[in-house]
Design a protein around this motif. Sequence first.
Motif, PDB file in Angstrom:
ATOM      1  N   PHE A 119       0.836  -1.203   0.000  1.00  0.00           N
ATOM      2  CA  PHE A 119       0.000   0.000   0.000  1.00  0.00           C
ATOM      3  C   PHE A 119       0.872   1.254   0.000  1.00  0.00           C
ATOM      4  CE2 PHE A 119      -1.980   3.455   2.382  1.00  0.00           C
ATOM      5  CZ  PHE A 119      -3.202   3.605   1.736  1.00  0.00           C
ATOM      6  N   LEU A 120       1.885   1.248   0.850  1.00  0.00           N
ATOM      7  CA  LEU A 120       2.801   2.384   0.937  1.00  0.00           C
ATOM      8  C   LEU A 120       3.532   2.594  -0.386  1.00  0.00           C
ATOM      9  CD1 LEU A 120       3.686   4.399   3.153  1.00  0.00           C
ATOM     10  CD2 LEU A 120       5.596   2.870   3.643  1.00  0.00           C
ATOM     11  N   SER A 121       3.986   1.498  -0.981  1.00  0.00           N
ATOM     12  CA  SER A 121       4.688   1.581  -2.260  1.00  0.00           C
ATOM     13  C   SER A 121       3.775   2.113  -3.360  1.00  0.00           C
ATOM     14  CB  SER A 121       5.226   0.197  -2.648  1.00  0.00           C
ATOM     15  OG  SER A 121       5.914   0.245  -3.882  1.00  0.00           O
ATOM     16  N   ASP A 122       2.530   1.633  -3.381  1.00  0.00           N
ATOM     17  CA  ASP A 122       1.569   2.102  -4.388  1.00  0.00           C
ATOM     18  C   ASP A 122       1.289   3.592  -4.212  1.00  0.00           C
ATOM     19  OD1 ASP A 122       1.391  -0.459  -5.387  1.00  0.00           O
ATOM     20  OD2 ASP A 122      -0.480  -0.947  -4.337  1.00  0.00           O
ATOM     21  N   MET A 123       1.227   4.056  -2.965  1.00  0.00           N
ATOM     22  CA  MET A 123       0.995   5.471  -2.708  1.00  0.00           C
ATOM     23  C   MET A 123       2.108   6.318  -3.300  1.00  0.00           C
ATOM     24  SD  MET A 123      -1.763   6.390  -1.344  1.00  0.00           S
ATOM     25  CE  MET A 123      -1.061   8.027  -1.314  1.00  0.00           C
ATOM     26  N   VAL A 124       3.344   5.885  -3.100  1.00  0.00           N
ATOM     27  CA  VAL A 124       4.489   6.634  -3.635  1.00  0.00           C
ATOM     28  C   VAL A 124       4.473   6.597  -5.163  1.00  0.00           C
ATOM     29  CG1 VAL A 124       7.002   6.706  -3.778  1.00  0.00           C
ATOM     30  CG2 VAL A 124       5.894   6.270  -1.577  1.00  0.00           C
ATOM     31  N   ASP A 125       4.152   5.442  -5.728  1.00  0.00           N
ATOM     32  CA  ASP A 125       4.113   5.316  -7.190  1.00  0.00           C
ATOM     33  C   ASP A 125       3.072   6.240  -7.811  1.00  0.00           C
ATOM     34  OD1 ASP A 125       6.120   3.434  -7.236  1.00  0.00           O
ATOM     35  OD2 ASP A 125       4.761   1.711  -7.268  1.00  0.00           O
ATOM     36  N   ASP A 138       2.263  11.428  -7.993  1.00  0.00           N
ATOM     37  CA  ASP A 138       2.196  12.499  -8.995  1.00  0.00           C
ATOM     38  C   ASP A 138       0.790  12.684  -9.564  1.00  0.00           C
ATOM     39  OD1 ASP A 138       4.885  13.088  -8.738  1.00  0.00           O
ATOM     40  OD2 ASP A 138       5.501  11.712 -10.329  1.00  0.00           O
ATOM     41  N   GLY A 139      -0.088  11.740  -9.300  1.00  0.00           N
ATOM     42  CA  GLY A 139      -1.458  11.849  -9.789  1.00  0.00           C
ATOM     43  C   GLY A 139      -2.342  12.725  -8.922  1.00  0.00           C
ATOM     44  N   TYR A 140      -1.809  13.198  -7.800  1.00  0.00           N
ATOM     45  CA  TYR A 140      -2.581  14.057  -6.897  1.00  0.00           C
ATOM     46  C   TYR A 140      -2.106  15.499  -7.034  1.00  0.00           C
ATOM     47  CZ  TYR A 140      -4.061   9.700  -4.707  1.00  0.00           C
ATOM     48  OH  TYR A 140      -4.580   8.458  -4.477  1.00  0.00           O
ATOM     49  N   GLU A 141      -3.045  16.404  -7.251  1.00  0.00           N
ATOM     50  CA  GLU A 141      -2.705  17.819  -7.409  1.00  0.00           C
ATOM     51  C   GLU A 141      -2.770  18.541  -6.067  1.00  0.00           C
ATOM     52  OE1 GLU A 141      -5.328  19.478 -10.282  1.00  0.00           O
ATOM     53  OE2 GLU A 141      -4.585  18.225 -11.936  1.00  0.00           O
ATOM     54  N   SER A 142      -1.962  19.591  -5.957  1.00  0.00           N
ATOM     55  CA  SER A 142      -2.003  20.420  -4.752  1.00  0.00           C
ATOM     56  C   SER A 142      -3.242  21.308  -4.793  1.00  0.00           C
ATOM     57  CB  SER A 142      -0.742  21.281  -4.648  1.00  0.00           C
ATOM     58  OG  SER A 142       0.405  20.458  -4.552  1.00  0.00           O
ATOM     59  N   ALA A 143      -3.764  21.621  -3.623  1.00  0.00           N
ATOM     60  CA  ALA A 143      -4.976  22.437  -3.541  1.00  0.00           C
ATOM     61  C   ALA A 143      -4.989  23.191  -2.220  1.00  0.00           C
ATOM     62  CB  ALA A 143      -6.217  21.545  -3.666  1.00  0.00           C
ATOM     63  N   GLU A 144      -6.003  24.045  -2.063  1.00  0.00           N
ATOM     64  CA  GLU A 144      -6.159  24.770  -0.805  1.00  0.00           C
ATOM     65  C   GLU A 144      -6.411  23.778   0.325  1.00  0.00           C
ATOM     66  OE1 GLU A 144      -9.063  28.259   1.112  1.00  0.00           O
ATOM     67  OE2 GLU A 144      -9.091  27.813  -1.048  1.00  0.00           O
ATOM     68  N   LEU A 145      -5.792  24.019   1.478  1.00  0.00           N
ATOM     69  CA  LEU A 145      -5.887  23.089   2.595  1.00  0.00           C
ATOM     70  C   LEU A 145      -7.297  23.060   3.192  1.00  0.00           C
ATOM     71  CD1 LEU A 145      -2.528  23.769   4.495  1.00  0.00           C
ATOM     72  CD2 LEU A 145      -3.028  21.988   2.818  1.00  0.00           C
ATOM     73  N   THR A 146      -7.751  21.846   3.495  1.00  0.00           N
ATOM     74  CA  THR A 146      -9.054  21.639   4.122  1.00  0.00           C
ATOM     75  C   THR A 146      -8.845  21.091   5.533  1.00  0.00           C
ATOM     76  OG1 THR A 146      -9.239  19.374   3.311  1.00  0.00           O
ATOM     77  CG2 THR A 146     -10.080  21.135   1.874  1.00  0.00           C
ATOM     78  N   ASN A 147      -9.933  20.884   6.269  1.00  0.00           N
ATOM     79  CA  ASN A 147      -9.844  20.350   7.627  1.00  0.00           C
ATOM     80  C   ASN A 147      -9.152  18.990   7.666  1.00  0.00           C
ATOM     81  OD1 ASN A 147     -10.937  22.484   8.997  1.00  0.00           O
ATOM     82  ND2 ASN A 147     -12.531  21.299  10.000  1.00  0.00           N
ATOM     83  N   LEU A 207       0.268  17.941  -2.233  1.00  0.00           N
ATOM     84  CA  LEU A 207       1.301  18.549  -1.398  1.00  0.00           C
ATOM     85  C   LEU A 207       1.332  17.905  -0.021  1.00  0.00           C
ATOM     86  CD1 LEU A 207       3.385  20.796  -0.753  1.00  0.00           C
ATOM     87  CD2 LEU A 207       1.452  22.251  -0.104  1.00  0.00           C
ATOM     88  N   VAL A 208       0.167  17.744   0.571  1.00  0.00           N
ATOM     89  CA  VAL A 208       0.057  17.164   1.911  1.00  0.00           C
ATOM     90  C   VAL A 208       0.529  15.716   1.911  1.00  0.00           C
ATOM     91  CG1 VAL A 208      -1.533  16.594   3.793  1.00  0.00           C
ATOM     92  CG2 VAL A 208      -1.859  18.696   2.487  1.00  0.00           C
ATOM     93  N   LEU A 209       0.085  14.954   0.918  1.00  0.00           N
ATOM     94  CA  LEU A 209       0.468  13.542   0.832  1.00  0.00           C
ATOM     95  C   LEU A 209       1.968  13.371   0.647  1.00  0.00           C
ATOM     96  CD1 LEU A 209      -2.438  12.155  -1.369  1.00  0.00           C
ATOM     97  CD2 LEU A 209      -1.877  11.423   0.956  1.00  0.00           C
ATOM     98  N   ARG A 210       2.566  14.213  -0.190  1.00  0.00           N
ATOM     99  CA  ARG A 210       4.010  14.094  -0.435  1.00  0.00           C
ATOM    100  C   ARG A 210       4.803  14.394   0.831  1.00  0.00           C
ATOM    101  NH1 ARG A 210       7.348  13.760  -4.727  1.00  0.00           N
ATOM    102  NH2 ARG A 210       5.603  13.882  -6.189  1.00  0.00           N
ATOM    103  N   GLU A 211       4.424  15.441   1.554  1.00  0.00           N
ATOM    104  CA  GLU A 211       5.133  15.783   2.790  1.00  0.00           C
ATOM    105  C   GLU A 211       4.958  14.676   3.830  1.00  0.00           C
ATOM    106  OE1 GLU A 211       4.245  19.666   4.244  1.00  0.00           O
ATOM    107  OE2 GLU A 211       4.684  20.663   2.346  1.00  0.00           O
TER     108      GLU A 211
END
Length: 344
Positions: free
Chosen positions: A79-85, A88-97, A149-153
């Motif tokens: 699961f962790l490996s798939d997340m890293v792979d 790049d498919g997730y875009e940065s956006a305004e932060l939510t709760n 952005l959040v996921l990468r950090e």
Amino acid sequence: HIAVFDKEYWPKQIVTNGFVMSEGEKMSKRLGNIIPLVDGIISIGADPLRIVELTSADLFSDCEYSVKTVNGIKERLQFLSDMVDNIDGYESAELTNVDYWLYSKLNRKIELATKAMDVMELRDAATEMFYNSIIEMRRYFERGGKNGLVLREYLQDVVLMLQPIAPHISEELWHKLGNETFSSLENWPAPDKSMINDKIEMEEKFLESLIEDINAASGLVTKKSGGKKPAKVTLIVASDWKRDALNTLAKTKNINETINQIKERSSTNPDAIGKYVSKYAKEINKLSEVDVTEAEEYQLLKDSEGYLKNILGVCVEVQKEGESKSARAERSAPLKPSVEISFL
């Protein structure tokens, strides 16, 4: 060590390990159930083997090895490996709760794992760094989180923390995240305490507990009614005067004084105030103040209607106590909304 090395190089701790158990029996040559280290690395993998040894027991207890546990670890690593792979498919956006929630969990995780590592509580550290990280990411997605952005950090710091317990996959994922250094040579992450938000974490825990309560209640009624299925769940949020009463009681620890104060500050029926406050008599010394207003709790549940509907599989409606016509409205309490379940 004392004779040869300066004190800073002495061992942090000296222990005698317990037995390694397999399916309830001690691993031993006599029983023929041992797994030679080389065979274990080949069949299981070096990192899964390290994690299962670290997380199966504390240093002072026996370690339980099982194929089921190993498979669970492999699934989480995948699961962790798939997340890293797929990062790049997730875009940065305004932060939510939910983004702030994940940031809070990350920085609290770093703080807890660091303290555990410092005192050689390796199981606690590994649980926080590995198991809890997977749970948090899955919940983040369930709650609609998708900020690149959040996921990468989050992944950057988790991958770094995995270095002591899963060095091989840590290095691989570190490079997949675009880094050209070695994770083993990087500094251990430092927590940003300003990002730890007790209130946001409490709100998410509240939602999780609420879902458990609703499922338990609907399951009980379904069983007693011979199979009726819930069609709608109505959540009724407690009025602010109840929060005022609860907070006052938590401070004064006195039923009569609290009732008198609330009567002066609220136009609510005095009998209703007395009835509500008196129900806390037996737990008065355990009460703590609630830092969530009616408007905040209502908005949290309104914003979560879609999430609750997906999880519960039924229509969800949120009401305020003062506006509800339900006979169950008066049963609501701060962070314990009254739950009315309609069945088919």
